[in-house]
Design an enzyme around this catalytic site. Structure first.
Site, PDB file in Angstrom:
ATOM      1  N   CYS A   1       0.822  -1.148   0.066  1.00  0.00           N
ATOM      2  CA  CYS A   1      -0.144  -0.006   0.191  1.00  0.00           C
ATOM      3  C   CYS A   1       1.003   1.359   0.112  1.00  0.00           C
ATOM      4  O   CYS A   1       0.336   2.491  -0.595  1.00  0.00           O
ATOM      5  CB  CYS A   1      -0.934   0.020   1.160  1.00  0.00           C
ATOM      6  SG  CYS A   1      -0.029  -0.045   2.815  1.00  0.00           S
TER       7      CYS A   1
ATOM      8  N   HIS B   1      -1.368   1.127   7.569  1.00  0.00           N
ATOM      9  CA  HIS B   1      -1.892   1.173   6.169  1.00  0.00           C
ATOM     10  C   HIS B   1      -1.837   2.597   5.372  1.00  0.00           C
ATOM     11  O   HIS B   1      -1.684   3.530   6.156  1.00  0.00           O
ATOM     12  CB  HIS B   1      -3.209   0.662   5.903  1.00  0.00           C
ATOM     13  CG  HIS B   1      -3.829   0.503   4.668  1.00  0.00           C
ATOM     14  ND1 HIS B   1      -3.637  -0.372   3.681  1.00  0.00           N
ATOM     15  CD2 HIS B   1      -5.166   1.106   4.323  1.00  0.00           C
ATOM     16  CE1 HIS B   1      -4.091  -0.257   2.820  1.00  0.00           C
ATOM     17  NE2 HIS B   1      -5.160   0.492   2.955  1.00  0.00           N
TER      18      HIS B   1
END
Length: 368
Positions: free
Chosen positions: A32, A310
């Protein structure tokens, strides 16, 4: 992304931008950090257009050696040439190339998006400079490709050579001036240095404007930190400050959200509330006039620490804001951007914080 893609097309309806593509990127195990930066760069329109031009003008035979630049150009071309308006692209070749090139990004550990952005831009510059050097003796090389991009670099044989300006430089590079004033003789010594992004220290309940002001604040050098003045030929007390001499077309601001805590022997995430405006003026940091910028992308870190979490990207495209979360793409209201400023309280459930900000110059866009 089938259902999400159709929802996005439905939400935009007749307002879906002509020729634009909104594609999510597949995650290959904690990639990510890569996906979020790639989305921000894809919606940096001048960078995207120059990368697409590079691909169109440098198509090589299948057996030609690929590199990060050719893989990125291929990926952006894939997205741009899709027949569908929305969907998911698998950036497998690009991710594999990054891991092959840099051992830091191998494996499946959580990585830092800012570190990846720095690596990527510098790698692109290196490749373009090598390619330019390979053809610099060609009579077809135009003088405009040989414009200086900063201080002259001395060659080994003592000849000063001005470095080439690549289109990566033209988009992201600015020049800082480090000024030191001797408090005895008032002589000012100035040293220029280039930058591709600005890393700013942050404080609780602050703003980008105040962070930039602190970045350019005057510091007094005294005691063991005295400055050696060439005119006085001795160590003297002095005042030092950093100013932006030449602002970049695309201003990338990195907020230092990860701080090393000595007594804990580890990094801690600062969830401080730092307001980043949609329109930014560089008033306190510029030498001469103001430069105005408009926010077009934010890389957001989600999580409580640097080693877990994330990344997602918020992107402004054709006056619409979208959230790119790996393979999922959704429209968001402009007002939702402020929910990523950070937290006014240290202990909070909000872990989604703006980490890297991308601003485009209004002057370069012809909007000012």
């Amino acid at each position: 992304m089938g259902a999400a893609g159709s929802r996005l097309e439905k939400a935009l309806g007749d307002q879906f931008p002509e020729g634009e593509r909104y594609f999510g990127l597949e995650n290959y195990g904690n990639t990510c950090y890569c996906n979020s930066v790639l989305q921000a760069l894809y919606f940096c329109v001048p960078f995207r257009e120059q990368l697409l031009d590079y691909y169109a003008n440098n198509k090589k035979p299948g057996d030609a050696e690929e590199n990060i630049l050719t893989c990125l150009a291929d990926l952006f071309t894939q997205i741009n040439s899709q027949k569908k308006k929305t969907g998911v692209i698998a950036p497998r070749r690009f991710v594999q190339r990054v891991k092959k090139q840099n051992e830091i990004f191998r494996g499946y550990m959580h990585q830092d998006a800012h570190e990846f952005l720095n690596f990527l831009l510098n790698e692109l510059v290196d490749i373009l400079e090598k390619e330019s050097n390979a053809v610099k003796s060609s009579p077809e090389t135009s003088p405009s490709e040989k414009i200086a991009n900063g201080p002259k670099n001395p060659e080994a044989n003592g000849v000063n050579k001005e470095p080439l300006v690549t289109w990566v430089h033209k988009n992201f590079q600015g020049i800082l001036t480090n000024e030191t004033r001797c408090l005895r003789c008032e002589t000012v010594t100035a040293r220029d240095e280039t930058f591709l992004d600005l890393s700013l220290d942050i404080e609780q309940n602050s703003s980008i404007t105040s962070c930039l002001k602190n970045f350019s604040s005057t510091e007094t050098l005294h005691a063991e930190d005295k400055f050696f003045c060439d005119k006085c030929c001795s160590l003297q007390e002095a005042q030092k400050r950093m100013k932006i001499k030449k602002p970049p077309q695309v201003l990338v601001i990195h907020l230092k959200r990860f701080k090393y805590i000595e007594h804990l022997s580890r990094y801690k995430k600062l969830s401080y509330r730092v307001v980043f405006p949609l329109e930014l003026k560089l008033s306190n940091t510029m030498e001469d006039t103001d430069s105005e910028y408009s926010l077009f992308a934010v890389v957001v870190h989600v999580g409580i620490g640097p080693n877990h979490g994330h990344y997602v990207s918020l992107v402004k495209s054709h006056d619409h804001w979208l959230c790119f979360d790996d393979d999922n793409v959704e429209m968001i209201d402009e007002s939702a951007v402020q929910t990523f400023f950070g937290s006014a309280n240290e202990y909070t459930n909000n872990t989604d914080h703006g980490y890297i900000l991308f601003y485009e110059s209004l002057a370069a866009n012809g909007k000012s």
